[in-house]
Design a protein around this motif. Structure first.
Motif, PDB file in Angstrom:
ATOM      1  N   GLY B 125       0.933  -1.360   0.032  1.00 57.14           N
ATOM      2  CA  GLY B 125      -0.085   0.039   0.029  1.00 57.14           C
ATOM      3  C   GLY B 125       0.796   1.118   0.102  1.00 57.14           C
ATOM      4  N   THR B 126       0.283   2.610   0.090  1.00 55.56           N
ATOM      5  CA  THR B 126       0.793   3.707   0.272  1.00 55.56           C
ATOM      6  C   THR B 126       0.742   4.237   1.613  1.00 55.56           C
ATOM      7  OG1 THR B 126       0.497   4.089  -2.213  1.00 55.56           O
ATOM      8  CG2 THR B 126       0.971   5.940  -0.951  1.00 55.56           C
ATOM      9  N   PHE B 127       1.614   4.154   2.303  1.00 57.99           N
ATOM     10  CA  PHE B 127       1.537   5.135   3.554  1.00 57.99           C
ATOM     11  C   PHE B 127       1.783   6.448   3.568  1.00 57.99           C
ATOM     12  CE2 PHE B 127       1.645   0.633   3.797  1.00 57.99           C
ATOM     13  CZ  PHE B 127       0.767  -0.037   4.564  1.00 57.99           C
ATOM     14  N   LYS B 128       1.062   7.410   3.605  1.00 56.50           N
ATOM     15  CA  LYS B 128       1.381   8.772   3.767  1.00 56.50           C
ATOM     16  C   LYS B 128       1.710   9.098   5.293  1.00 56.50           C
ATOM     17  CE  LYS B 128      -1.428   9.656  -0.157  1.00 56.50           C
ATOM     18  NZ  LYS B 128      -2.544  10.327  -0.666  1.00 56.50           N
ATOM     19  N   TYR B 129       2.599  10.040   5.523  1.00 60.74           N
ATOM     20  CA  TYR B 129       2.912  10.507   6.832  1.00 60.74           C
ATOM     21  C   TYR B 129       3.507  11.754   7.024  1.00 60.74           C
ATOM     22  CZ  TYR B 129       7.724   9.324   5.820  1.00 60.74           C
ATOM     23  OH  TYR B 129       8.963   9.531   5.038  1.00 60.74           O
ATOM     24  N   TYR B 130       3.339  12.412   7.993  1.00 59.31           N
ATOM     25  CA  TYR B 130       3.720  13.984   7.786  1.00 59.31           C
ATOM     26  C   TYR B 130       4.481  14.042   9.395  1.00 59.31           C
ATOM     27  CZ  TYR B 130      -0.601  14.671  10.286  1.00 59.31           C
ATOM     28  OH  TYR B 130      -1.711  14.677  11.303  1.00 59.31           O
ATOM     29  N   CYS B 131       4.989  15.294   9.597  1.00 63.11           N
ATOM     30  CA  CYS B 131       5.516  15.740  10.950  1.00 63.11           C
ATOM     31  C   CYS B 131       4.448  16.983  11.453  1.00 63.11           C
ATOM     32  CB  CYS B 131       6.574  16.349  10.839  1.00 63.11           C
ATOM     33  SG  CYS B 131       7.123  17.505  12.002  1.00 63.11           S
ATOM     34  N   VAL B 132       3.724  16.546  12.900  1.00 63.17           N
ATOM     35  CA  VAL B 132       2.757  17.348  13.111  1.00 63.17           C
ATOM     36  C   VAL B 132       2.896  18.963  13.149  1.00 63.17           C
ATOM     37  CG1 VAL B 132       0.950  17.699  14.920  1.00 63.17           C
ATOM     38  CG2 VAL B 132       1.351  15.583  14.256  1.00 63.17           C
ATOM     39  N   PRO B 133       4.084  19.409  13.678  1.00 57.84           N
ATOM     40  CA  PRO B 133       4.437  20.911  13.934  1.00 57.84           C
ATOM     41  C   PRO B 133       4.730  21.506  12.526  1.00 57.84           C
ATOM     42  CG  PRO B 133       5.646  19.733  15.365  1.00 57.84           C
ATOM     43  CD  PRO B 133       5.132  18.572  14.568  1.00 57.84           C
ATOM     44  N   HIS B 134       5.306  20.682  11.344  1.00 59.89           N
ATOM     45  CA  HIS B 134       5.665  21.413  10.171  1.00 59.89           C
ATOM     46  C   HIS B 134       4.828  20.840   9.062  1.00 59.89           C
ATOM     47  CE1 HIS B 134       9.129  21.343  13.261  1.00 59.89           C
ATOM     48  NE2 HIS B 134       8.770  22.505  12.859  1.00 59.89           N
ATOM     49  N   GLU B 135       3.708  20.381   9.287  1.00 59.55           N
ATOM     50  CA  GLU B 135       2.889  19.924   8.077  1.00 59.55           C
ATOM     51  C   GLU B 135       2.800  20.778   7.244  1.00 59.55           C
ATOM     52  OE1 GLU B 135      -0.918  18.683   8.871  1.00 59.55           O
ATOM     53  OE2 GLU B 135      -1.442  17.530   7.040  1.00 59.55           O
ATOM     54  N   SER B 136       2.405  22.086   7.723  1.00 61.97           N
ATOM     55  CA  SER B 136       2.074  23.221   6.772  1.00 61.97           C
ATOM     56  C   SER B 136       3.331  23.803   6.083  1.00 61.97           C
ATOM     57  CB  SER B 136       1.380  24.321   7.423  1.00 61.97           C
ATOM     58  OG  SER B 136       2.623  24.644   8.488  1.00 61.97           O
ATOM     59  N   LEU B 137       4.461  23.400   6.565  1.00 60.85           N
ATOM     60  CA  LEU B 137       5.693  23.712   5.852  1.00 60.85           C
ATOM     61  C   LEU B 137       5.836  22.850   4.658  1.00 60.85           C
ATOM     62  CD1 LEU B 137       7.950  25.053   8.561  1.00 60.85           C
ATOM     63  CD2 LEU B 137       6.467  26.361   7.285  1.00 60.85           C
ATOM     64  N   GLY B 138       5.366  21.753   4.643  1.00 61.87           N
ATOM     65  CA  GLY B 138       5.621  20.739   3.581  1.00 61.87           C
ATOM     66  C   GLY B 138       6.388  19.659   4.126  1.00 61.87           C
ATOM     67  N   MET B 139       6.498  19.421   5.302  1.00 64.34           N
ATOM     68  CA  MET B 139       7.523  18.116   5.906  1.00 64.34           C
ATOM     69  C   MET B 139       6.382  16.814   5.793  1.00 64.34           C
ATOM     70  SD  MET B 139       9.708  18.166   9.300  1.00 64.34           S
ATOM     71  CE  MET B 139      10.709  16.655   9.719  1.00 64.34           C
ATOM     72  N   LYS B 140       6.262  16.439   4.692  1.00 59.82           N
ATOM     73  CA  LYS B 140       5.478  15.309   4.550  1.00 59.82           C
ATOM     74  C   LYS B 140       6.013  14.274   3.679  1.00 59.82           C
ATOM     75  CE  LYS B 140       1.992  17.519   2.638  1.00 59.82           C
ATOM     76  NZ  LYS B 140       0.542  17.856   2.207  1.00 59.82           N
ATOM     77  N   GLY B 141       5.576  13.047   3.665  1.00 59.82           N
ATOM     78  CA  GLY B 141       6.518  11.953   3.139  1.00 59.82           C
ATOM     79  C   GLY B 141       5.457  10.852   2.648  1.00 59.82           C
ATOM     80  N   ALA B 142       6.144   9.927   2.091  1.00 62.27           N
ATOM     81  CA  ALA B 142       5.177   8.762   1.932  1.00 62.27           C
ATOM     82  C   ALA B 142       6.307   7.391   1.650  1.00 62.27           C
ATOM     83  CB  ALA B 142       4.447   8.887   0.522  1.00 62.27           C
ATOM     84  N   VAL B 143       5.427   6.429   2.213  1.00 70.37           N
ATOM     85  CA  VAL B 143       6.454   4.879   1.864  1.00 70.37           C
ATOM     86  C   VAL B 143       5.300   4.048   1.097  1.00 70.37           C
ATOM     87  CG1 VAL B 143       7.398   2.789   3.133  1.00 70.37           C
ATOM     88  CG2 VAL B 143       7.311   5.454   4.034  1.00 70.37           C
ATOM     89  N   VAL B 144       6.022   3.754  -0.292  1.00 68.93           N
ATOM     90  CA  VAL B 144       4.969   2.781  -1.005  1.00 68.93           C
ATOM     91  C   VAL B 144       5.661   1.452  -0.714  1.00 68.93           C
ATOM     92  CG1 VAL B 144       4.357   2.311  -3.269  1.00 68.93           C
ATOM     93  CG2 VAL B 144       4.632   4.745  -2.579  1.00 68.93           C
ATOM     94  N   VAL B 145       4.789   0.458  -0.477  1.00 67.93           N
ATOM     95  CA  VAL B 145       5.152  -0.963  -0.022  1.00 67.93           C
ATOM     96  C   VAL B 145       4.509  -1.722  -1.264  1.00 67.93           C
ATOM     97  CG1 VAL B 145       5.082  -2.975   1.559  1.00 67.93           C
ATOM     98  CG2 VAL B 145       4.947  -0.406   2.333  1.00 67.93           C
TER      99      VAL B 145
END
Lengths: 175, 402
Positions: B125-145
């Motif tokens: 699947g595709t697992f999206k994640y982010y950093c709570v304090p910096h989500e708005s700055l674009g601190m986001k990622g994804a792991v594709v399994v």
């Protein structure tokens, strides 16, 4: 110089109004207990706040129960969140108790403003801002940072949940 | 600008991938929706790390205006792979939390360097994640399994290299180049391209013409000396491939280079760099298959400045004009007949008449009751505002009591 009687009356009324204004402020201060934000919170090392080594409750911020009618809330403001307060961790306090907010910054200048209340202070790194209030009505209040603190400033916010004292759950609170 | 930069980065990364690992075989790129729309360090490629048992993602890598990035932001792994997020210590406190009700949650945000959070993905699947304090700055990622092996057997990216974007970001390379008008001349349809060395520009024969040109890979580019502006040469900026050697001022001299790899090649003339004798060759692209000739694709939003300037000037001058006109009118004196004056005698001085006031206001006109009513109304208004503001608005809210 002739002064009409009515004009004398207005002079008197104007003076009375000024006296009234001053009396109002005196009443607010002495009768209701309105206070100014001052430096009573003292100083703290922002670096220590950042690394969690202050040796104070700021290392584990949250609500501390002083006694049945007094709670202290330790809040660390940092880019770009309040801990606690932001995200899934609203600040939970009871009604009808004195709530003292002790707020400090781990990095830069922040603001601490609880919307629709008069609780409004700057959060300066190195200083502890201390304000107390009493919430009579339960409800959820918004919490915003109102000092520009960086690129994500506009997202820095949180909430304060005020719950009736009878329903207030002490288990999450440091005794 | 952000989009252009991202496209440029994407193009550059495509070139890098091409150079490092050869042509990456196209594979199905995961669909992230707009998850990465504000993520500055995501270049459109998913790093394929399948075939590895454990991979690492940096938390607080440089990106998004500070230490606010996951690196790599998008990564593909096999089921059963252990993913380790390692904190760099930069950018303040971070955490790793799944979007929605996904499995990732590293807990409270922390900032200590070396902290680790590990999760082993068992399901595809595709697992999206982010950093709570910096989500708005674009601190986001994804792991594709996903099952399978990396298509190119290596560690390379899977982007499709397309070359630099339609409007390459030259940085400030052209900031002092007078004959660069912001456009990159498209010569992608030609096998051989010629650039004049010592063309008119930058205050003399100190220009390359065209200064910026786009060619396809494999194109032979010839620089031809005009003989103007003294001795010139053609040298790459940094450690690029171009070097025509010593400066030459002879008309008709030539220097030829065939560009095989995609990229942006900046070059200059050593003696005249300071006056703006600089150029660039863009090889490949444009990204997105556009054939707009390298023209800027941003809409032109400049408006002529003169109406605003003229309005402001008029506003400033209006009082002066008014004063001049009034003065003109006053200078025409009434009543003195020039014909009655005797030659040589000074003009008789006439005093102004004492004019009676048109209306005299006496005490009889003063209306005490009317004025009193007005004043009383104002007092009532002020008192009401005072009560409302202080007692209702201020004291009525939760107040600071210590």
């Amino acid at each position: 110089m002739q002064v009409h009687d009515f004009e004398k009356l207005w002079f008197g009324a104007s003076l009375l109004l000024i006296v009234g204004f001053i009396a109002t402020i005196a009443y607010g201060s002495a009768g209701v207990g309105i206070a100014m934000v001052d430096d009573s919170g003292g100083t703290i090392s922002a670096q220590a706040v950042q690394s969690g080594e202050t040796g104070t409750q700021f290392d584990d911020p949250g609500v501390v129960k002083e006694n049945e009618s007094h709670y202290t809330v330790y809040v660390v403001a940092q880019q770009f969140q309040f801990v606690p307060g932001s995200g899934d961790t609203p600040i939970r306090v009871p009604t009808d108790a004195k709530i003292t907010f002790k707020v400090t910054s781990a990095d830069v200048m922040h603001g601490f403003s609880i919307v629709e209340t008069n609780i409004n202070t700057m959060v300066t790194p190195g200083q502890v801002a201390e304000v107390s209030a009493r919430f009579d009505d339960p409800g959820t209040y918004g919490l915003v940072c109102h000092e520009y603190c960086g690129a994500g400033h506009h997202t820095m916010g949180g909430s304060v949940e005020v719950v009736p004292q009878s329903e207030y759950n002490d288990t999450e609170v440091t005794q | 600008m952000g989009v252009r930069r991202r496209e440029f980065v994407r193009g550059a990364a495509g070139v890098a991938a091409l150079a490092a690992t050869g042509v990456a075989t196209a594979q199905e790129e995961p669909d992230y929706g707009d998850w990465f729309s504000n993520v500055g360090n995501y270049d459109g490629t998913t790093v394929d790390r399948r075939g590895e048992d454990s991979i690492e993602i940096a938390v607080g890598a440089q990106g998004n205006g500070g230490g606010f990035a996951f690196d790599p932001p998008a990564v593909m792994v096999n089921p059963g792979t252990e993913v380790v997020w390692r904190w760099t210590g930069d950018g303040g406190t971070h955490n790793v939390v799944s979007e929605g009700d996904g499995p990732l949650d590293s807990g409270d945000a922390v900032d200590e360097a070396g902290k680790e959070y590990t999760y082993t993905f068992e399901e595809t699947g595709t697992f999206k994640y982010y950093c709570v304090p910096h989500e708005s700055l674009g601190m986001k990622g994804a792991v594709v399994v996903r099952e399978g092996e990396p298509s190119d057997g290596g560690d390379g990216g899977t982007g499709t290299p397309q070359g630099p974007p339609a409007n390459p970001d030259y940085g400030d390379w052209f900031s002092n180049v007078g004959n660069f008008d912001g456009t990159t001349v498209d010569r992608t349809d030609q096998d051989a391209v010629e650039i004049a060395v010592g063309a008119q520009g930058n205050g003399g024969g100190f220009a390359f013409d065209p200064p910026a040109v786009r060619v396809t890979p494999g194109t032979e580019v010839t620089w031809r000396w005009t003989g103007d502006g003294g001795a010139h040469n053609v040298v790459s900026n940094g450690d690029g491939p171009l070097d025509s050697g010593e400066t030459v001022d002879q008309e008709g001299a030539e220097y030829t280079y065939t560009f095989e790899e995609m990229g942006v090649y900046e070059y200059y003339c050593v003696p005249h760099e300071a006056v703006g004798m600089k150029g660039a060759v863009v090889v490949g692209g444009p990204l997105g298959g556009g054939d707009d000739g390298g023209q800027a694709d941003a809409p032109d939003i400049t408006v002529p400045g003169w109406p605003a300037s003229a309005s402001v000037l008029l506003a400033f001058l209006a009082p002066l004009l008014y004063a001049v006109v009034s003065r003109r009118r006053q200078q025409t004196p009434p009543g003195v007949d020039e014909s009655e004056r005797v030659e040589g005698e000074p003009a008789p001085v006439t005093e102004a008449d004492e004019t009676e006031p048109a209306v005299e206001v006496g005490h009889d006109e003063y209306d005490p009751w009317g004025t009193a009513a007005l004043v009383a109304f104002y007092f009532v208004l002020i008192a009401l505002l005072w009560v409302f503001m202080y007692f209702v608005e201020f004291l009525g809210r939760v107040s600071v009591i210590g």
